[in-house]
Design an enzyme around this catalytic site. Sequence first.
Site, short mmCIF file in Angstrom:
data_model
loop_
_atom_site.label_atom_id
_atom_site.label_comp_id
_atom_site.label_asym_id
_atom_site.label_seq_id
_atom_site.Cartn_x
_atom_site.Cartn_y
_atom_site.Cartn_z
NE ARG A 174 -3.62 -2.45 0.09
CZ ARG A 174 -3.22 -3.49 -0.66
NH1 ARG A 174 -2.22 -3.39 -1.48
NH2 ARG A 174 -3.89 -4.63 -0.60
CB SER A 224 -9.24 -2.19 4.73
OG SER A 224 -9.83 -3.35 4.26
CD GLU A 294 -5.44 -0.03 2.85
OE1 GLU A 294 -5.27 -1.08 3.50
OE2 GLU A 294 -6.03 0.00 1.76
#
Length: 311
Positions: A174, A224, A294
């Site tokens: 990520r 998420s 995230e």
Amino acid sequence: MTVETRDFKTIFEKIDFYENHPLSEYTYTKVGGNAEVLFLPKCIEELRIIRKYATEHEIPMTVLGNASNLIIRDGGIKGFVVLLEKMNDITVNDKKVTAFAGAKLIEASEIAREVSLSGLEFASGIPGSIGGAIYMNAGAYGGEIADVFEDCQVMLKDGRLEVWTKEMMHFGYRSSALQAGGVICVSATLALTYGDIIEISQKMEELDEKRRLRQPLEYPSCGSVFKRPEGYFTGKLIQDTGLQGRIIGGAQVSTKHAGFIVNIGGASACDYEQLIALIIAEVQAKFGVTLQPEVRIIGEKISCDELQADS
Ligand SMILES: Cc1cc2nc3c(=O)[nH]c(=O)nc-3n(C[C@H](O)[C@H](O)[C@H](O)COP(=O)(O)OP(=O)(O)OC[C@H]3O[C@@H](n4cnc5c(N)ncnc54)[C@H](O)[C@@H]3O)c2cc1C
């Protein structure tokens, strides 16, 4: 206003823009304050004009893709905000898909499927733009953008364009070199392989079904909220703190997937931030695991008390 009042209509002529515009209209969470000035450029040249003006006048500039991985704070974003949704062309040349940054990743994966190109099946349910997906090195079900990335065109602060290769992108979990800031991804080329259209379609349908079953797609969210800590499942950790279902204001730890925080109605960014802080503290206290968001949290903070007083 941090942006001194100027005659933007004359300066930017044909470029679409709005002043003091609510960003909650665009965010997947449906939260967020106003953009001081929101631009929707239609081409590289318009983006260059905005970029150069911001640099020359020292106006902060924030780029938004599809706003699916963002919590924009309730105080909004100062300076220029640029939404790339109108720069969205996708072209296919043999096994390569080239897309402008504002194109939707889901659409790119659909177009690839139509011409029997395999490699973007993992992306069929990720609601980001090409630019946002590269910035985040978005991924799911064992695939990620880095696997198919060939190169991208970025715009520097002075409006010049450069091509960045895969080596220059330093992709990680990520993460990508774009996160260091300072450049805007304008377009990208993804290298795919020929496959069987039936198998590609089956794979995409299977992954979409998994999402529908596991994720609370019926509510606004930012996907998420946390990165997966090595050796753990975020949803399980949160469940085991007993926080699943916890509500603050209009934000709730999803009862379907504890790694998601959903807007069950009228949530503020402040509600989201309080719930995120609570989850981090509880997971740390119970399991000694530090959760890292995230989701990108940006914009001007206003205190929750101020927010309640305003409403
Ligand atoms: C229901 C749901 C499911 C999701 N599932 C997944 C999943 O399976 N896997 C996954 O990885 N993510 C998932 N996400 C999160 C999100 O879709 C991805 O992170 C996506 O890549 C973000 O793209 P975006 O265009 O929406 O970026 P945005 O949210 O608009 O922006 C994210 C960051 O990228 C920057 N950025 C955006 N475009 C550019 C550009 N052109 N140049 C420079 N910087 C840019 C922004 O400034 C910001 O910091 C999900 C989200 C939701 C709501």
